[in-house]
Design a protein around this motif. Structure first.
Motif, PDB file in Angstrom:
ATOM      1  N   PRO A  81       0.842  -1.212   0.000  1.00 56.91           N
ATOM      2  CA  PRO A  81       0.000   0.000   0.000  1.00 56.91           C
ATOM      3  C   PRO A  81       0.869   1.250   0.000  1.00 56.91           C
ATOM      4  CG  PRO A  81      -0.651  -1.516   1.743  1.00 56.91           C
ATOM      5  CD  PRO A  81       0.608  -2.059   1.168  1.00 56.91           C
ATOM      6  N   TYR A  82       0.492   2.247  -0.806  1.00 56.54           N
ATOM      7  CA  TYR A  82       1.302   3.460  -0.894  1.00 56.54           C
ATOM      8  C   TYR A  82       1.362   4.197   0.437  1.00 56.54           C
ATOM      9  CZ  TYR A  82      -3.085   6.087  -1.156  1.00 56.54           C
ATOM     10  OH  TYR A  82      -4.307   6.638  -0.872  1.00 56.54           O
ATOM     11  N   GLN A  83       0.334   3.982   1.283  1.00 57.24           N
ATOM     12  CA  GLN A  83       0.335   4.686   2.575  1.00 57.24           C
ATOM     13  C   GLN A  83       1.530   4.294   3.436  1.00 57.24           C
ATOM     14  OE1 GLN A  83      -2.387   3.036   1.395  1.00 57.24           O
ATOM     15  NE2 GLN A  83      -4.205   4.311   1.575  1.00 57.24           N
ATOM     16  N   LEU A  84       1.986   3.016   3.286  1.00 60.33           N
ATOM     17  CA  LEU A  84       3.146   2.571   4.062  1.00 60.33           C
ATOM     18  C   LEU A  84       4.361   3.434   3.733  1.00 60.33           C
ATOM     19  CD1 LEU A  84       3.113  -1.339   4.069  1.00 60.33           C
ATOM     20  CD2 LEU A  84       2.769   0.219   5.974  1.00 60.33           C
ATOM     21  N   LEU A 121       4.245   6.515   2.518  1.00 59.85           N
ATOM     22  CA  LEU A 121       4.011   7.883   2.975  1.00 59.85           C
ATOM     23  C   LEU A 121       4.225   8.023   4.476  1.00 59.85           C
ATOM     24  CD1 LEU A 121       0.901   8.928   0.861  1.00 59.85           C
ATOM     25  CD2 LEU A 121       3.295   9.471   0.485  1.00 59.85           C
TER      26      LEU A 121
END
Lengths: 349, 307
Positions: free
Chosen positions: B269-272, B274
């Motif tokens: 996941p891109y949130q990781l 960020l």
């Protein structure tokens, strides 16, 4: 000119300080309203009307005040012990996360049992979130202001990740939102056909309870002593570290409860816009209340009224509703000065 | 291709280092600004709001027809004004620097949004301006003028702090204001001056975002960069040279995570990715907290004749 500490602050002055601060903030922001070209008095009149002018306005303000009372209490109890918890926003979302997980059908309990379980789960999640920075503070001396602030961003990204992944509602039409909590986890409405829910009763009850704990128990005494002078408290044999961690659990727990109550009382499910900055406004609420648990209720009502009223006003006039945020920020700064004038006397020379 | 060779590939590309310098610029300026305030003994948590106001004011000036450097100046002046507010409340009045700073951040942010919405009531897509263009100095990677300015300012601030009487005075009021007073220095004036100058630097960090990195003003565009600068000041142990190093190191990780995110092709996941900058900042704080040599009078208000 110099400042001289007062030996005692009369009660009238303590009560007058927040009123004076609010009046000063309204006067300062009148300049901004005038800049937009709107008639100032009429704008403030509409704001007031939009906040308390009708049954609908009043219940909306009370609904909006509910999470603010809880985040305000969270900031107040932490600041009293000089634990600078600026992370109520993140703790609120952790509480909301716990609420949708525990209240989402995982437990099949009747409402009278499920609601307390969900609320306690929300508190636990928020409390544990603040425990991390608190442990870093007492063990390694890491300043909690920055760590709690940074954790807000981490928590929001975590929530965003879960809402697009494990917790995504299959029926949500592709929106990043969680499945709703089951009916038994929903907080009952206080007034039929309005959005006002039992979260307000919980918040009010906790304000009174915290006030009693603060004034009538050893716990409250220890908290205040540690906040006033940690070294003297340690010298007097108080468990300073334990008081800090206890305060962290309580403060984070209150913010977490705000999140759980918003989910179960108002929204029903979790989205990334659950809170329009309730965590940060809580700091203002606590300061306006001079960190007093009962005062928090009044301050939260005021701030909620500003936000609800400003929305109504900006619909009728070309004044952007960000005026509410400016008013809140200005009130905080004015309150800091007013609080100072209540504690100190201005002397010539 | 295995993981290590991907990283090696990235580290050897010029485009990567160009990006690193660009990403580092607002952190360099913000950290310098915070460092100047804290060296004089004043914690400035208004940084996030001051950066937002700098970003908005700089952009708004240019949007209204001013040239880019006037925009930079406008941003610096607005930052200095908010700094003056923070200084007025914390230095002569001695109010809690934590709470005042949060108040300044709330005010700066909300005022920026208010003014932006007032001028552009119905803009759904933010209007754009013509930003600073990169210019290649011989032997250097092409950067916009504000990046060169930021790196130059590191040297200037270091020189002023350690080689001039003004710098000595600033360091002294941050370490031992009573001794500074005894030397005939005006503690209040020096602290106010440092906070105003530092806040102007912070506003430049914001102006870089709208006038160099992007060409428009967005809501939430500062997005925690200010708080990360505060962590970087601790990491740098209040030294300008180390602040530059910290900002660069941080930018390397940030640029790297962006590229790894693309290379991972959505497996993670891109949130990781960020989250990394924020978690890294917390880690940096934990690592240096033990041996951090705070300016000794940091966060302690000074009142003449009161101990």
């Amino acid at each position: 000119m110099r400042l001289e500490p007062r030996t005692d602050t009369p009660l009238a002055l303590r009560l007058l300080a927040p009123v004076g601060a609010v009046v000063a903030a309204l006067a300062l922001c009148a300049l901004l309203v005038a800049w937009t070209g709107a008639p100032v008095l009429r704008a403030y009149g509409l704001l007031f009307e939009g906040a308390v002018g009708s049954r609908f306005a009043l219940t909306e303000t009370l609904t909006r005040a509910t999470p603010l009372i809880l985040t305000g209490l969270a900031a107040a109890v932490a600041f009293r012990a000089r634990l600078w918890n600026i992370g109520a926003e993140g703790q609120l979302y952790m509480g909301a996360l716990a609420a949708v997980v525990v209240g989402g059908g995982m437990l099949d309990l009747p409402a009278w049992a499920l609601i307390p379980v969900v609320m306690i789960a929300g508190m636990a999640a928020g409390g544990v979130t603040l425990l991390g920075p608190a442990v870093l503070k007492v063990r390694f001396g890491v300043d909690e202001v920055v760590t709690t602030l940074l954790l807000n961003f981490v928590v929001l990204l975590l929530v965003s990740m879960l809402l697009e992944g494990a917790l995504k509602d299959p029926m949500g039409m592709g929106w990043p939102q969680s499945a709703p909590v089951i009916e038994a986890a929903e907080l009952p409405k206080l007034v039929a056909r309005t959005r006002l829910h039992a979260g307000l009763a919980i918040a009010l009850g906790l304000s009174v309870l915290l006030w009693l704990v603060d004034t009538r128990t050893i716990w409250g005494y220890e908290n205040r002593a540690v906040g006033a002078n940690p070294r003297a408290a340690a010298f007097a044999g108080m468990p300073v570290t334990r008081v800090m961690l206890r305060t962290a659990l309580l403060s984070g727990g209150l913010a977490g409860l705000a999140g759980a109550a918003e989910v179960c009382g108002l929204k029903g499910y979790l989205t990334l816009d659950l809170s329009p900055g309730f965590g940060y406004s809580g700091i203002v609420v606590a300061m306006l209340a001079q960190l007093h648990p009962i005062g928090v209720v009044g301050a939260a009502l005021f701030i909620a009224g500003i936000f609800v009223g400003a929305d109504a006003m900006s619909r009728a006039m070309p004044v952007p509703n960000y005026i509410a945020d400016v008013l809140v920020a200005t009130s905080l700064l004015c309150m800091l000065v007013a609080g100072l004038l209540a504690r100190y006397r201005l002397r010539r020379g | 291709m295995d993981f290590l060779s991907i990283i090696l590939d990235i580290l050897l590309s010029a485009a990567f280092w160009t990006a690193v310098l660009r990403i580092a610029t607002p952190y360099v300026l913000g950290t310098l600004g915070e460092l100047v305030c804290e060296r004089a003994g004043v914690l400035n948590l208004g940084i996030e709001g001051i950066m937002t106001l700098g970003a908005m004011a700089g952009w708004m000036a240019v949007y209204q027809g001013a040239d880019l450097w006037t925009g930079v100046l406008a941003a610096a002046c607005c930052g200095a004004l908010l700094g003056l507010l923070h200084a007025a409340l914390t230095v002569p009045l001695g109010l809690s620097q934590h709470v005042t700073g949060i108040g300044v951040t709330l005010l700066g942010t909300s005022l920026s949004y208010f003014v932006y919405r007032l001028v552009l009531p119905q803009a759904s897509t933010p209007p754009t301006i013509e930003p600073f263009q990169p210019l290649a100095l011989p032997g250097a990677l092409a950067q916009t003028p504000l990046t060169y300015l930021a790196f130059l300012l590191v040297a200037v601030v270091a020189y002023v702090l350690y080689r001039t009487p003004v710098g000595l005075a600033v360091r002294m009021v941050g370490e031992n204001p009573a001794a500074a007073e005894a030397q005939g220095l005006n503690v209040t004036a020096i602290r106010i001056g440092a906070v105003v100058a530092g806040s102007a630097l912070m506003a430049l960090a914001g102006a870089f975002l709208t006038l160099s990195a992007f060409n428009a003003f967005f809501f939430n565009m500062v997005n925690g960069r200010g708080w990360i600068c505060i962590a970087l000041v601790v990491f740098a142990s209040w030294r300008p040279g180390k602040a530059l190093l910290g900002a660069l190191l941080f930018a390397v990780f940030d640029a790297l995570q962006l590229r790894l995110q693309q290379a991972s092709g959505g497996v993670l996941p891109y949130q990781l990715f960020l989250m990394m900058p924020y978690l890294l900042s917390i880690l940096a704080l934990v690592l240096v907290a033990r041996r951090a040599s705070y300016p000794r009078a940091l966060m302690i208000p000074y009142r003449k004749g009161e101990r």
